[in-house]
Design an enzyme around this catalytic site. Structure first.
Site, PDB file in Angstrom:
ATOM      1  N   VAL A 104       0.824  -1.212   0.000  1.00  0.00           N
ATOM      2  CA  VAL A 104       0.000   0.000   0.000  1.00  0.00           C
ATOM      3  C   VAL A 104       0.858   1.262   0.000  1.00  0.00           C
ATOM      4  O   VAL A 104       0.367   2.346  -0.284  1.00  0.00           O
ATOM      5  CB  VAL A 104      -0.986  -0.007   1.193  1.00  0.00           C
ATOM      6  CG1 VAL A 104      -1.919  -1.212   1.093  1.00  0.00           C
ATOM      7  CG2 VAL A 104      -0.268  -0.015   2.546  1.00  0.00           C
ATOM      8  N   LYS A 105       2.133   1.128   0.359  1.00  0.00           N
ATOM      9  CA  LYS A 105       3.085   2.261   0.375  1.00  0.00           C
ATOM     10  C   LYS A 105       2.459   3.518   0.966  1.00  0.00           C
ATOM     11  O   LYS A 105       2.642   4.617   0.435  1.00  0.00           O
ATOM     12  CB  LYS A 105       3.636   2.525  -1.026  1.00  0.00           C
ATOM     13  CG  LYS A 105       4.467   1.349  -1.567  1.00  0.00           C
ATOM     14  CD  LYS A 105       5.266   1.697  -2.801  1.00  0.00           C
ATOM     15  CE  LYS A 105       6.102   0.535  -3.304  1.00  0.00           C
ATOM     16  NZ  LYS A 105       5.339  -0.630  -3.790  1.00  0.00           N
ATOM     17  N   ARG A 106       1.740   3.382   2.069  1.00  0.00           N
ATOM     18  CA  ARG A 106       1.146   4.538   2.714  1.00  0.00           C
ATOM     19  C   ARG A 106       2.205   5.282   3.519  1.00  0.00           C
ATOM     20  O   ARG A 106       3.232   4.700   3.891  1.00  0.00           O
ATOM     21  CB  ARG A 106      -0.008   4.116   3.633  1.00  0.00           C
ATOM     22  CG  ARG A 106      -1.163   3.384   2.939  1.00  0.00           C
ATOM     23  CD  ARG A 106      -1.772   4.171   1.809  1.00  0.00           C
ATOM     24  NE  ARG A 106      -3.053   3.641   1.353  1.00  0.00           N
ATOM     25  CZ  ARG A 106      -3.284   3.150   0.135  1.00  0.00           C
ATOM     26  NH1 ARG A 106      -2.333   3.093  -0.776  1.00  0.00           N
ATOM     27  NH2 ARG A 106      -4.505   2.739  -0.195  1.00  0.00           N
ATOM     28  N   THR A 140       3.397  -2.156   3.349  1.00  0.00           N
ATOM     29  CA  THR A 140       4.577  -1.382   2.959  1.00  0.00           C
ATOM     30  C   THR A 140       4.318   0.087   3.283  1.00  0.00           C
ATOM     31  O   THR A 140       3.184   0.569   3.184  1.00  0.00           O
ATOM     32  CB  THR A 140       4.896  -1.551   1.459  1.00  0.00           C
ATOM     33  OG1 THR A 140       3.730  -1.226   0.694  1.00  0.00           O
ATOM     34  CG2 THR A 140       5.303  -2.982   1.147  1.00  0.00           C
TER      35      THR A 140
ATOM     36  N   ASP B 108       4.257   5.266  -6.217  1.00  0.00           N
ATOM     37  CA  ASP B 108       4.797   3.964  -6.583  1.00  0.00           C
ATOM     38  C   ASP B 108       5.495   4.144  -7.913  1.00  0.00           C
ATOM     39  O   ASP B 108       5.880   5.273  -8.239  1.00  0.00           O
ATOM     40  CB  ASP B 108       3.664   2.923  -6.623  1.00  0.00           C
ATOM     41  CG  ASP B 108       4.169   1.540  -6.249  1.00  0.00           C
ATOM     42  OD1 ASP B 108       4.982   0.991  -7.007  1.00  0.00           O
ATOM     43  OD2 ASP B 108       3.768   1.016  -5.211  1.00  0.00           O
TER      44      ASP B 108
END
Lengths: 312, 312
Positions: A104-106, A140, B108
């Site tokens: 999710v790369k938050r 993530t 991303d």
């Protein structure tokens, strides 16, 4: 969850994770046709195709692998129906005993970061009830905002025994634009990714499981030399390694990411597995048998990586 | 959308944005009680409370402001029902003529970044149909992964005439951990946020509206000196300025974020507006009249900022 991840890796002898990053272009026509027949060419129709595609791949490979990594962007692009497919995928993978890494790369700060941690790893208080929103096992996280952004995740990780992978050195060609900048401080000059790695190691120390931390890192397979350095900087961290296969990372490059105990890294492949039937190597399976193509690709990937680890 | 944002700012004479970041703790009891009576103490119940709360605030302030900034984390923490409330909030604000900045801080690479851009600013192709997922007008984006992560957003911005605000210097205390690191290159040594600012200026040049770019930046009100530098580095970028009010940023600190034309910045307040009724200053409105408290707080904020701009 780091213990469960380690158990699953030992059980399968496969330090890999399958990236469930479905694009409509990967999904065989017969799946899309059935979904559109039921829901029309709508967001619901696309989401149904994604879900059916995922389900068949998971059914075909779940006994071979420890974990999956659904990339939320691929679901978010289909709006609410897409996110419902994301949720179904998480729940289904849990039923199959898989560890689920929400890619999710938050990253945000304070109460906002806490809300993201709750959304993906925690429980939310509603009146007298504690409810689980998405319920992944790992997420993530982007470190650009500093410790303020990470601390709320650490709190949730400790409480829920879940984990995070912090972006340190990403696999893409332009990752060096900021991540490789030489930064100066009292200890001398070193690249930003190394400073981030040092912070990750600190955060990791505050969130230990038995031998590894709940806090891991993302380091791209495409940068094996940096992987070697970062392995040393973050000894207690699992490294999630994207970039194998489609992005150009080779099995021989992966050894530096692992510790002496054979653990400490988990290598992701997305397209190379879920769209295996589109590769020449697996084309003979045909679109109808795409799940078997994915299973063959998983078996080959495990063998490729284990051979490279034996050779070191 | 940058033109629409500028028009809206001129029409309202208010370079501000209201952050719709609802937490259950902010929502008056009578709203929660009604929502829980209908849906129980469930994610649906929480989402209904959030939506009713937002709707009443928007009804009370929409004619005074150019834009809103819903923070998606606050919705995501209530899972799918929360995201449905996010969607309803976007659609309702559009009905009211407001510009909607999705504070999503996504980031991303490659096709994944393209999927996020599609999810929030674009249209997705499903069979023969082009469908709109969330449909915000602007999105906030994290730059840690470099140009590879930004380019897909630029493509969608050009096609849809929408925009992004890239995180450059965030408002939180630990933002300096990585963002302030002195980075060395052929041109000498300067802090990372300035290098990021220079990249943002490049990206901005490739996505120009009439006088400002579709590409803006986030710079916290809490760092006015850096704001001054970054204003110079990114002359064509709108700066989205968080940190006013609750986080300690003062109106007097805001002048450096604006250009000579009185444009170029938009100042966010979230808690200070949506939970105004909880402040001593507006407590006399009472929880029942929370929308009027929010309206009073908006009026005061506009006056505060415009006075500071006149004084410069």
């Amino acid at each position: 969850m780091i213990q469960k991840l380690i158990e699953n890796i030992k059980k399968t002898n496969a330090p890999i994770v399958v990236g469930l990053d479905p694009m409509l272009a990967y999904i065989p026509e017969h799946i899309k046709k059935a979904a559109f027949a039921e829901y029309g060419e709508t967001l619901e129709g696309a989401a149904e195709a994604v879900w059916q595609y995922n389900k068949k791949i998971v059914d075909a490979v779940y006994d071979l692998i420890p974990a999956v990594k659904p990339q939320i962007a691929m679901y978010e692009q289909f709006g609410i129906p897409g996110l419902i497919a994301f949720q179904k995928t998480i729940d289904y993978c849990h039923e199959k005993g898989l560890v689920v890494i929400g890619d999710v790369k938050r990253g945000d700060i304070g109460s906002t970061s806490a809300a993201y941690a709750t959304a993906h790893l925690g429980r939310v208080q509603v009146g007298s009830q504690q409810l689980t929103p998405f319920g992944e096992d790992f997420a993530t996280v982007n470190p650009y905002l500093g410790t303020d952004g990470i601390r709320p995740f650490l709190d949730v990780c400790r409480e829920e025994k879940k984990g995070i992978f912090v972006l340190v050195k990403t696999s893409n060609p332009s990752s060096g634009e900021f991540q490789d900048r030489l930064a100066a401080d009292a200890d001398g000059t070193r690249p930003l990714y190394e400073l981030v790695g040092e912070k990750v190691a600190e955060w990791a120390d505050s969130c230990m499981g038995e031998t590894y931390s709940y806090v891991g890192a993302v380091v791209g397979a495409t940068y094996p030399e940096m992987g070697k350095t970062l392995r040393r900087v973050m000894p207690k961290c699992f490294i999630l390694v994207p970039g194998y296969g489609a992005q150009g990372g080779k099995a021989a490059d992966l050894a530096p990411f692992f510790n002496e105990d054979g653990l400490g890294a988990i290598v992701n492949s997305s397209r190379g597995i879920i769209a295996a039937y589109k590769q020449e190597k697996y084309a003979s399976f045909g679109a109808e048998h795409f799940p078997e193509a994915s299973r063959a690709a998983v078996t080959d990937m495990i063998e490729d990586i284990n051979k490279a680890l034996e050779r070191r």
